[in-house]
Motif scaffolding. Structure first.
Motif, PDB file in Angstrom:
ATOM      1  N   LEU A  55      10.493   7.922  -7.856  1.00 26.02           N
ATOM      2  CA  LEU A  55       9.622   8.542  -6.855  1.00 26.02           C
ATOM      3  C   LEU A  55       9.895  10.026  -6.640  1.00 26.02           C
ATOM      4  O   LEU A  55       9.134  10.692  -5.936  1.00 26.02           O
ATOM      5  CB  LEU A  55       9.746   7.798  -5.517  1.00 26.02           C
ATOM      6  N   SER A 102       4.999   0.200  -6.009  1.00 28.29           N
ATOM      7  CA  SER A 102       4.712   0.857  -4.735  1.00 28.29           C
ATOM      8  C   SER A 102       3.505   1.791  -4.849  1.00 28.29           C
ATOM      9  O   SER A 102       3.236   2.372  -5.890  1.00 28.29           O
ATOM     10  CB  SER A 102       5.945   1.645  -4.257  1.00 28.29           C
ATOM     11  N   GLU A 104       3.304   4.592  -3.534  1.00 28.83           N
ATOM     12  CA  GLU A 104       3.841   5.935  -3.750  1.00 28.83           C
ATOM     13  C   GLU A 104       4.010   6.252  -5.233  1.00 28.83           C
ATOM     14  O   GLU A 104       3.819   7.386  -5.661  1.00 28.83           O
ATOM     15  CB  GLU A 104       5.193   6.057  -3.023  1.00 28.83           C
ATOM     16  N   TYR A 107       0.170   6.616  -6.778  1.00 24.90           N
ATOM     17  CA  TYR A 107      -0.671   7.723  -6.348  1.00 24.90           C
ATOM     18  C   TYR A 107       0.026   9.061  -6.527  1.00 24.90           C
ATOM     19  O   TYR A 107       1.203   9.183  -6.219  1.00 24.90           O
ATOM     20  CB  TYR A 107      -1.048   7.573  -4.868  1.00 24.90           C
ATOM     21  N   ASP A 109      -0.431  12.961  -5.233  1.00 18.87           N
ATOM     22  CA  ASP A 109      -1.185  13.855  -4.344  1.00 18.87           C
ATOM     23  C   ASP A 109      -1.426  15.185  -4.993  1.00 18.87           C
ATOM     24  O   ASP A 109      -0.700  15.708  -5.739  1.00 18.87           O
ATOM     25  CB  ASP A 109      -0.426  14.065  -3.026  1.00 18.87           C
TER      26      ASP A 109
END
Length: 109
Positions: A55, A102, A104, A107, A109
């Protein structure tokens, strides 16, 4: 319509792919093996490493506590129901797959 920017959407098959696809399962195990191969790391340090790898951020304190419990519980359950195999690797593989599943991870941004 022809548009310059695609809308951000997901479909159920994306989540199912991350849950069931053999490629994702292999990658989860490979990541778990990389994390476990680091000598001298405590569980908290390994969780931090996994978060950085998947992440790009550190785990929060509450995530850290929950995941330490998850890993411990998973190993106990695995060992109790499955006398063969590596309970630690199985737990970390499951944890890595959890990160891949997840929102996160899915996706950007």
């Amino acid at each position: 319509l022809i548009v310059g920017k695609r809308d951000v959407t997901t479909v159920p098959t994306q989540a199912l792919f991350l849950m069931n696809n053999p490629f994702v399962l292999r990658q989860s195990e490979e990541m778990a093996q990389r994390i476990l191969a680091k000598p001298g790391l405590a569980t908290t340090d390994r969780i931090r490493l996994a978060f950085r790898m998947a992440l790009g951020r550190a785990a929060t304190d509450s995530e850290q506590r929950e995941l330490e419990k998850y890993l411990g519980d998973y190993q106990k359950t695995y060992a109790a129901g499955n006398k063969q195999g590596n309970a630690e690797l199985a737990a970390w593989t499951s944890f890595c797959q959890l990160l891949f599943q997840s929102a996160e991870f899915r996706y950007v941004d």
